[in-house]
Design an enzyme around this catalytic site. Sequence first.
Site, short mmCIF file in Angstrom:
data_model
loop_
_atom_site.label_atom_id
_atom_site.label_comp_id
_atom_site.label_asym_id
_atom_site.label_seq_id
_atom_site.Cartn_x
_atom_site.Cartn_y
_atom_site.Cartn_z
N HIS A 166 53.74 45.49 32.64
CA HIS A 166 52.99 44.29 32.22
C HIS A 166 52.39 43.56 33.42
O HIS A 166 52.17 42.35 33.38
CB HIS A 166 53.87 43.33 31.41
CG HIS A 166 54.61 44.00 30.29
ND1 HIS A 166 54.01 44.27 29.08
CD2 HIS A 166 55.88 44.45 30.21
CE1 HIS A 166 54.90 44.87 28.29
NE2 HIS A 166 56.03 45.00 28.96
N SER A 290 29.24 48.90 51.44
CA SER A 290 28.50 47.84 50.78
C SER A 290 27.22 47.58 51.56
O SER A 290 27.22 47.65 52.80
CB SER A 290 29.33 46.56 50.71
OG SER A 290 28.54 45.45 50.35
#
Length: 463
Positions: A166, A290
């Site tokens: 979770h 990038s």
Amino acid sequence: MMALSPLDGRYFRFIKDLMPFFSEFGLIRYRVLVEVKWLLKLSQIPEVKEVPPFSKDAQLFLDAIVQDFSINDAKEVKQIEKITNHDVKAVEYYLKQKCSSNPEVAKVLEFFHFGCTSEDINNLSHALALKEGVNTVMFPVMIDVCSAICSLATENAHVPLLSKTHGQPASPTTLGKEMANFAARLSDIGKSFSEVKILGKFAGAVGNYNADVVAYPEIDWPKMTEEFVRSLGLEFNPYVTQIEPHDYISKLFNLFVQFNIVLTDFDKDMWTYISAGYFKQIAKAGEVGSSTMPHKINPINFENSEGNLSVSNGLLCTLSMKLPISRLQRDLTDSTVLRNLGVGLGHSLLAYKATMQGIKKLEVNKVRLDEDLEQTWEVLAEPIQTVMRRYGIPEPYEKLKEMTRGQAVTKDSIRKFIEGLDLPEDAQSSLLKLTPHSYTGEAENLAANIWNVVDLKSGFKIK
């Protein structure tokens, strides 16, 4: 630059090995093979006196048509198709033209495509392409992926890793064990491929040998065509309409979809581990991460793989659901759909190679792994309350819950809690030695033994 599909443009170098099997050239070549092999089969049937056994020279002539079939030959077929507007009939006419120069074969030209419907030729061509293309190109790369993940498992069997359930800290595992989970899943799917039978039919216009029986009623046509189909290395399907119903393609592609789903799960986990800093990526000189942020080394290979697996599964699922459905004895919807077999597999192949590239760039960051473990001493609440249960200490779960849930837990606070327990000396000593780094159960052994579970020899194979 003008390719409509990225497989034929940007990604061509990664998937070009599939082209001999699933390109237009590949399909035409397989059609030529089937037509020639059927003529040779007819020459071996005593009842078909009109096609006597070929001499050795004639057989070599026919075999050479298949073996030497070239791009230029395929272009000749396409030129004929411009007139016929029928791709299979164009192959028949091509062969008649090609063989008119051989005196022996020229006498039996009308026995090319004898008793056949186009789908007799097509279904065997697609079946051969699938069997040979998957065995030759797809499976070796899939095996490489499984092998690479197995290596990650064994090399990092001992490296402790904070689990997350979770998205929250959970009982530690090892990095190798998490890799082993994926290797075992992928290998298990690989074993199922060997259960798929690549089928073929050769039963005429509606699956009943109607024309064959009228022309040669004395011949056992189901037996004869079964021999022919099996001689090509395919299994025989006796119960068909004009088309082989393609159920086996659904089975085959569903296995690819399942494999791709597991690999998508792997790609996403690797992306997450990289994001958490558990893996560094080896920088490649000259590469740009990038266009504006010079520091970036993005997990582009796993992202590329995930994206292409999604595209592939979309196509493979469509093929799997559509191909088994055909109105009455046949409609043409399967014909245009079948031309996408290589597209679906191509995106899978591209994804597998991207995953491999991603794995090759990985470098385990043990410092970062240790940092997270050192900050989560609360994960020891599980073993402590389990030992407390064994020795009859009341409300062990509740006591640990009160101490740890939503609280800052440190090594000192855990030690203080353990020292205050009424436990046998050996049990208390064992708990005091326990750390988040050592609390990994059998994870290391499970990871180290993954090669005892993974079978890459008998799996990933279509017989």
